[in-house]
Design a protein around this motif. Structure first.
Motif, PDB file in Angstrom:
ATOM      1  N   THR A   1      82.253   2.196  76.925  1.00 29.26           N
ATOM      2  CA  THR A   1      83.431   2.623  76.165  1.00 29.26           C
ATOM      3  C   THR A   1      84.298   1.440  75.769  1.00 29.26           C
ATOM      4  OG1 THR A   1      83.392   4.744  77.321  1.00 29.26           O
ATOM      5  CG2 THR A   1      85.449   4.137  76.228  1.00 29.26           C
ATOM      6  N   ASP A   2      84.453   0.477  76.669  1.00 29.57           N
ATOM      7  CA  ASP A   2      85.283  -0.686  76.365  1.00 29.57           C
ATOM      8  C   ASP A   2      84.728  -1.499  75.193  1.00 29.57           C
ATOM      9  OD1 ASP A   2      87.043  -0.049  78.370  1.00 29.57           O
ATOM     10  OD2 ASP A   2      86.211  -1.463  79.827  1.00 29.57           O
ATOM     11  N   ASP A   3      83.418  -1.482  75.012  1.00 36.48           N
ATOM     12  CA  ASP A   3      82.834  -2.216  73.894  1.00 36.48           C
ATOM     13  C   ASP A   3      83.239  -1.593  72.563  1.00 36.48           C
ATOM     14  OD1 ASP A   3      81.439  -4.080  75.534  1.00 36.48           O
ATOM     15  OD2 ASP A   3      79.902  -2.562  75.907  1.00 36.48           O
ATOM     16  N   PHE A   4      83.276  -0.266  72.499  1.00 32.77           N
ATOM     17  CA  PHE A   4      83.727   0.387  71.263  1.00 32.77           C
ATOM     18  C   PHE A   4      85.201   0.091  71.006  1.00 32.77           C
ATOM     19  CE2 PHE A   4      80.040   3.025  72.443  1.00 32.77           C
ATOM     20  CZ  PHE A   4      79.315   2.933  71.269  1.00 32.77           C
ATOM     21  N   ALA A   5      86.011   0.073  72.058  1.00 32.93           N
ATOM     22  CA  ALA A   5      87.422  -0.262  71.884  1.00 32.93           C
ATOM     23  C   ALA A   5      87.583  -1.701  71.404  1.00 32.93           C
ATOM     24  CB  ALA A   5      88.175  -0.044  73.197  1.00 32.93           C
ATOM     25  N   TRP A   6      86.837  -2.614  71.993  1.00 36.61           N
ATOM     26  CA  TRP A   6      86.915  -4.029  71.589  1.00 36.61           C
ATOM     27  C   TRP A   6      86.524  -4.186  70.130  1.00 36.61           C
ATOM     28  CZ3 TRP A   6      83.739  -7.643  69.468  1.00 36.61           C
ATOM     29  CH2 TRP A   6      84.152  -8.976  69.545  1.00 36.61           C
ATOM     30  N   LEU A   7      85.424  -3.554  69.735  1.00 35.20           N
ATOM     31  CA  LEU A   7      84.959  -3.695  68.362  1.00 35.20           C
ATOM     32  C   LEU A   7      85.949  -3.082  67.377  1.00 35.20           C
ATOM     33  CD1 LEU A   7      82.721  -4.701  66.544  1.00 35.20           C
ATOM     34  CD2 LEU A   7      81.474  -2.585  66.973  1.00 35.20           C
ATOM     35  N   THR A   8      86.541  -1.962  67.742  1.00 37.05           N
ATOM     36  CA  THR A   8      87.560  -1.356  66.881  1.00 37.05           C
ATOM     37  C   THR A   8      88.752  -2.286  66.712  1.00 37.05           C
ATOM     38  OG1 THR A   8      86.871   0.821  67.693  1.00 37.05           O
ATOM     39  CG2 THR A   8      88.978   0.691  66.529  1.00 37.05           C
ATOM     40  N   ASP A   9      89.144  -2.931  67.786  1.00 38.28           N
ATOM     41  CA  ASP A   9      90.256  -3.881  67.713  1.00 38.28           C
ATOM     42  C   ASP A   9      89.919  -5.042  66.778  1.00 38.28           C
ATOM     43  OD1 ASP A   9      92.860  -3.893  68.684  1.00 38.28           O
ATOM     44  OD2 ASP A   9      92.408  -5.283  70.308  1.00 38.28           O
ATOM     45  N   ARG A  10      88.695  -5.535  66.834  1.00 38.24           N
ATOM     46  CA  ARG A  10      88.294  -6.637  65.948  1.00 38.24           C
ATOM     47  C   ARG A  10      88.249  -6.162  64.489  1.00 38.24           C
ATOM     48  NH1 ARG A  10      88.937  -8.082  70.241  1.00 38.24           N
ATOM     49  NH2 ARG A  10      90.978  -8.256  69.268  1.00 38.24           N
ATOM     50  N   ILE A  11      87.805  -4.940  64.262  1.00 32.39           N
ATOM     51  CA  ILE A  11      87.830  -4.400  62.897  1.00 32.39           C
ATOM     52  C   ILE A  11      89.257  -4.302  62.400  1.00 32.39           C
ATOM     53  CG2 ILE A  11      87.361  -2.314  61.545  1.00 32.39           C
ATOM     54  CD1 ILE A  11      84.855  -1.927  63.324  1.00 32.39           C
ATOM     55  N   CYS A  12      90.160  -3.865  63.269  1.00 31.54           N
ATOM     56  CA  CYS A  12      91.577  -3.800  62.879  1.00 31.54           C
ATOM     57  C   CYS A  12      92.152  -5.190  62.632  1.00 31.54           C
ATOM     58  CB  CYS A  12      92.374  -3.052  63.944  1.00 31.54           C
ATOM     59  SG  CYS A  12      92.043  -1.286  64.024  1.00 31.54           S
ATOM     60  N   ASP A  13      91.726  -6.195  63.399  1.00 35.74           N
ATOM     61  CA  ASP A  13      92.150  -7.575  63.127  1.00 35.74           C
ATOM     62  C   ASP A  13      91.739  -7.985  61.714  1.00 35.74           C
ATOM     63  OD1 ASP A  13      93.227  -7.897  65.662  1.00 35.74           O
ATOM     64  OD2 ASP A  13      91.479  -8.964  66.465  1.00 35.74           O
ATOM     65  N   LEU A  14      90.483  -7.702  61.376  1.00 38.77           N
ATOM     66  CA  LEU A  14      89.986  -8.012  60.037  1.00 38.77           C
ATOM     67  C   LEU A  14      90.829  -7.327  58.975  1.00 38.77           C
ATOM     68  CD1 LEU A  14      87.636  -8.954  58.034  1.00 38.77           C
ATOM     69  CD2 LEU A  14      86.723  -6.651  58.430  1.00 38.77           C
TER      70      LEU A  14
END
Length: 308
Positions: free
Chosen positions: A256-269
């Motif tokens: 689950t934390d991996d999906f949260a991390w990736l979502t955060d990076r998408i939001c950074d972009l």
């Protein structure tokens, strides 16, 4: 506030007993999001002109002609029509279009479309892989046509390659389609040398058994630089949660934390290039507890980032 788009009629789309793309998927997600502070809307059906940018009329007519009034019609080994399927599919496409309008119109900072059936395997004239209409490609082409955008990125982290989205955007230079997916795995597409006619496709296959450490490395070293160079004005996400270690259809080992991390990076972009504008559409995810937890983690990051 993050916009959540749903519709009760998606539950009328059924598959035969034992099929992994089951009605219970959305109730599980709804329960996980029930206490989250979100703006909530009911999806409208897509306008025909939006769908016709991706699928020809004879294909749509063929689907309508095949739709049953009772029972099931099998389109391929995995893909079935029930009496409620096509309305649900048109609502899914409509949700994606409505989300684009809301986010680009300033009504919401970002959006999540909790809809089924999924869409990213639907090719121009071929329904497949549980999918009938190419929701995220329809949304991307709507953003280009109706909002006069110049650059739209589509990020697909479903464990299966989004062959339909790739097919529908293959010639569209104003889009960049980026997919991470397990390989080898059905549908067998998504090799790194599949790059689109305009060098507008980036596929990054991941080996079976790989975990979140690899996707984090790949994102930082390869995907983020490519997306930064493209500088999208909108980011659309194919949010499949079947890369989770508990999913029965694949062998990636994300948590689950991996999906949260990736979502955060998408939001950074999106924050760097698109005023934070993200539209996310549900794709896969077939272990109900893992799907619910991962979708909640994804939407919670959208909510937090959208609230600024």
């Amino acid at each position: 506030m993050t916009l959540l788009i749903d519709h009760p009629d998606t539950d009328a789309h059924a598959n035969p007993p034992g099929h992994p793309e089951q009605v219970a998927r959305l109730p599980a997600i709804r329960a996980a999001l029930a206490d989250m502070a979100l703006t909530r809307e009911t999806a409208p059906p897509a306008a025909p002109e939006a769908v016709l940018r991706c699928h020809p009329q004879d294909f749509l007519d063929g689907l309508a002609a095949a739709a049953p009034t009772e029972g099931f019609v099998q389109l391929d080994p995995d893909t079935w029509l029930s009496p409620g399927t096509l309305r649900a599919a048109w609502l899914g496409a409509g949700a994606a279009v409505r989300a684009v309008d809301a986010v680009l119109g300033g009504a919401a900072p970002n959006a999540f479309c909790a809809m089924r059936p999924p869409g990213h395997h639907a090719e121009r004239t071929t329904p497949m892989g549980f999918c009938y209409l190419g929701n995220v490609a329809i949304a991307a082409k709507h953003a280009l046509a109706a909002h006069d955008l110049a650059r739209v990125a589509v990020v697909d982290f479903d464990v299966h390659h989004g062959n339909g989205t790739q097919d529908l955007l293959w010639d569209e230079a104003r889009t960049l389609f980026v997919s991470t997916h397990q390989s080898p795995l059905w549908p067998g597409t998504g090799a790194a040398d599949e790059t689109g006619t305009q060098d507008n496709v980036m596929n990054r296959p991941l080996p079976p058994g790989s975990d979140g450490a690899l996707i984090r490395q790949v994102w930082e070293a390869e995907i983020a630089p490519r997306l930064d160079a493209f500088a999208p004005e909108l980011v659309i996400v194919s949010a499949g949660f079947d890369a989770h270690a508990d999913d029965p259809l694949a062998q990636l080992q994300w948590d689950t934390d991996d999906f949260a991390w990736l979502t955060d990076r998408i939001c950074d972009l999106a924050a760097r290039h698109a005023d934070g504008r993200v539209v996310s559409c549900l794709e896969g995810g077939y272990d109900l507890p893992a799907l619910a937890a991962s979708a909640a983690a994804h939407v919670d990051v959208l909510r937090r980032r959208g609230d600024g």
